[in-house]
Every structure is written in C-alpha cells, then in structure tokens.
Write an enzyme that holds these catalytic residues in place. Structure first.
Site, PDB file in Angstrom:
ATOM      1  N   GLU A   1       8.032  67.469 -42.397  1.00  0.00           N
ATOM      2  CA  GLU A   1       9.169  67.525 -43.309  1.00  0.00           C
ATOM      3  C   GLU A   1       8.916  66.640 -44.529  1.00  0.00           C
ATOM      4  O   GLU A   1       8.426  65.514 -44.408  1.00  0.00           O
ATOM      5  CB  GLU A   1      10.414  67.050 -42.555  1.00  0.00           C
ATOM      6  CG  GLU A   1      11.712  67.094 -43.316  1.00  0.00           C
ATOM      7  CD  GLU A   1      12.912  66.715 -42.438  1.00  0.00           C
ATOM      8  OE1 GLU A   1      14.044  66.744 -42.951  1.00  0.00           O
ATOM      9  OE2 GLU A   1      12.712  66.388 -41.241  1.00  0.00           O
TER      10      GLU A   1
ATOM     11  N   LYS B   1      16.829  73.616 -45.425  1.00  0.00           N
ATOM     12  CA  LYS B   1      17.401  73.049 -44.196  1.00  0.00           C
ATOM     13  C   LYS B   1      18.914  73.243 -44.169  1.00  0.00           C
ATOM     14  O   LYS B   1      19.622  72.855 -45.096  1.00  0.00           O
ATOM     15  CB  LYS B   1      17.041  71.565 -44.106  1.00  0.00           C
ATOM     16  CG  LYS B   1      17.375  70.912 -42.782  1.00  0.00           C
ATOM     17  CD  LYS B   1      16.831  69.478 -42.758  1.00  0.00           C
ATOM     18  CE  LYS B   1      17.019  68.822 -41.401  1.00  0.00           C
ATOM     19  NZ  LYS B   1      16.456  67.443 -41.386  1.00  0.00           N
TER      20      LYS B   1
ATOM     21  N   CYS C   1      13.266  70.354 -38.651  1.00  0.00           N
ATOM     22  CA  CYS C   1      13.698  69.215 -37.845  1.00  0.00           C
ATOM     23  C   CYS C   1      15.017  69.445 -37.082  1.00  0.00           C
ATOM     24  O   CYS C   1      15.048  70.153 -36.092  1.00  0.00           O
ATOM     25  CB  CYS C   1      13.785  67.970 -38.732  1.00  0.00           C
ATOM     26  SG  CYS C   1      13.839  66.402 -37.831  1.00  0.00           S
TER      27      CYS C   1
END
Length: 265
Positions: free
Chosen positions: A41, A113, A147
C-alpha cells in the site's frame, strides 16, 4: 502465473527512490520468471508521511504512472503498485489507490480504497465508491483491493461472485494485527475459492510498526508462500489447475442461499 510480492516500505517520502526500488525488484522478479509484481500500500510515496501524501499525490496517468509503465514494459512483467491518487478536477481530492499495469505498459485497472482505517487515513483520503475492480491478466481474472478492505467479508465475496481468480491486496498492516496475515487472509481465500496476494510494508515508519508476513494464500486455505518480518521479494505460483480442482471440491458459491442473508428487520 508466477507472482512476486515485494515486501518493503521502500524509501518513505521519495518517489524517485521508490521507483528505483521498484525497478530493481522488477528486474529480479522477471529474472525468476514472474509475470506479475505486487507492491504494498502507498509504495510509491510511503505511508506515514503526513501531509506529504497530498503533496506527492498524482493522477492515475501522471509522471510516476508513466515511470512504472516504462519499468513494466522494460522488464516484461505486469506491476500492481500502491500510490496516493489526486483527481484532476481541481478539488484536491486524494484517494488511496492501487493501479495494475500490463507487461507492455498498458494501464489495466485502477482501484480506490473503499474502507479507510482509523483517523490517519480518514484525515488524508476520500473513500472510493467502487467495490469490484478487475482486469484480465495471464488467463486469470485479477481483482484489486487495499489492506482494510479485505477484512470485510462482503468485499471479498463480491469479488468471488464476480469471478475473481487472484485478488491483489497491497497492505500497510501494523502491529499488533498480524493475525490478519496469518489467519484471516488464508480463510478469505478458502471461503471464496480464490488466490489472495497480501503484500505488506515492513519495519518502523512514523508511529506504525509494520509486521510484514506477506503471503500468497491459495483456495485450499494454505499459505502457498509466506514472508518473514524483513524486506523480501517473495515468489509463488498461481496455479489454474489447483484453482479449478479446489472450486469443484468446495462448492461454497453454488451452495449459497442469498435469500437468507438480508438485513434483519
């Protein structure tokens, strides 16, 4: 398809240096026969760099993206990399994104995200609004996630129902949440019958101690490869034959009863 997982925090705060780290890793991965390299990330900039995230953010077709595309084409392998994405509309909006580039440098997919973790991310990013982003690569349907997104079962199930074979999850997972890499990720792979490439940062960065433990989890629920706590280029194979056999033996998706899963009254 041989997949390379670059477990590294690079050089936080320096896009130039991180592009060099990426290029070196791409060369090693290609020499080992990999067709895909995945970074953690926010690899291009660093994670815990505060306002530097907005300062270093670029559009999905910016200069850094062009440099990654050139690296992918020169070494002949696809690259999925994490970066802060600035929208070119004058609003200053920044997303926590991952972009997948083909081995010829073509941009295949870009994901923002959707589930931001904690006050740090919410202070610096806007959440994305598209749950499933996919591309075809090496005969596989590849999905993108970042994540915290993988910790929501609904997210991964949506990818399974959309046909994802290999889910790429660039990650910045800190201590003490190493159980996510050790236990949750292999379970997500098993219950959704897919491969999951979970690629973490490592070491101390600002207030965060990243735990490494990057893994390629298979549809059989095992870690097909697992990194330790140091910088590492991890190599493992995504095997279509194993994927097909596992899906035949574990008919979770076929046996679902969606009518029972709605929100209770």
């Amino acid at each position: 398809m041989r997949t390379a997982l670059l477990q590294s925090s690079g050089r936080p705060g320096s896009v130039v240096e991180n592009l060099k780290v990426l290029d070196e890793a791409a060369g090693r991965a290609a020499a080992a026969g990999a067709g895909l390299l995945v970074t953690p990330e926010l690899f291009l900039t660093g994670y815990a760099i505060g306002d530097g995230l907005a300062r270093l953010a670029e559009p999905a077709d910016g200069e850094a993206a062009d440099a990654v595309a050139e690296t992918a084409a020169r070494h002949g392998l696809a690259v999925a990399y994490g970066y802060p994405e600035r929208v070119s509309d004058g609003t200053g909006t920044v997303f926590n994104s991952v972009q997948l580039v083909a081995a010829d440098g073509t941009r295949l997919a870009n994901y923002r995200k959707t589930h931001l973790y904690g006050g740090f991310e919410r202070a610096h990013f806007t959440p994305g609004g598209r749950q499933v982003v996919q591309a075809e690569l090496g005969g596989l349907t590849v999905g993108l996630m970042i994540c915290y997104d993988v910790e929501f079962p609904e997210n991964v199930r949506a990818h399974a129902l959309a046909g994802t074979d290999l889910l790429l999850v660039p990650t910045a997972q800190p201590h003490p949440f190493q159980f996510v890499a050790e236990s949750l990720v292999p379970v997500r792979a098993f219950e959704n019958q897919m491969y999951v490439a979970y690629v973490n940062r490592v070491g101390q960065e600002g207030e965060f101690e990243f735990v490494g433990l990057s893994t390629l989890a298979g549809p059989d629920g095992t870690a097909r490869a697992r990194a330790g706590r140091a910088e590492e280029l991890l190599l493992a194979d995504v095997e279509p034959g194993l994927l097909a056999a596992s899906r035949e033996a574990n008919p979770y998706l076929a046996d679902r009863r969606p009518g029972l899963y709605g929100t209770p009254d």
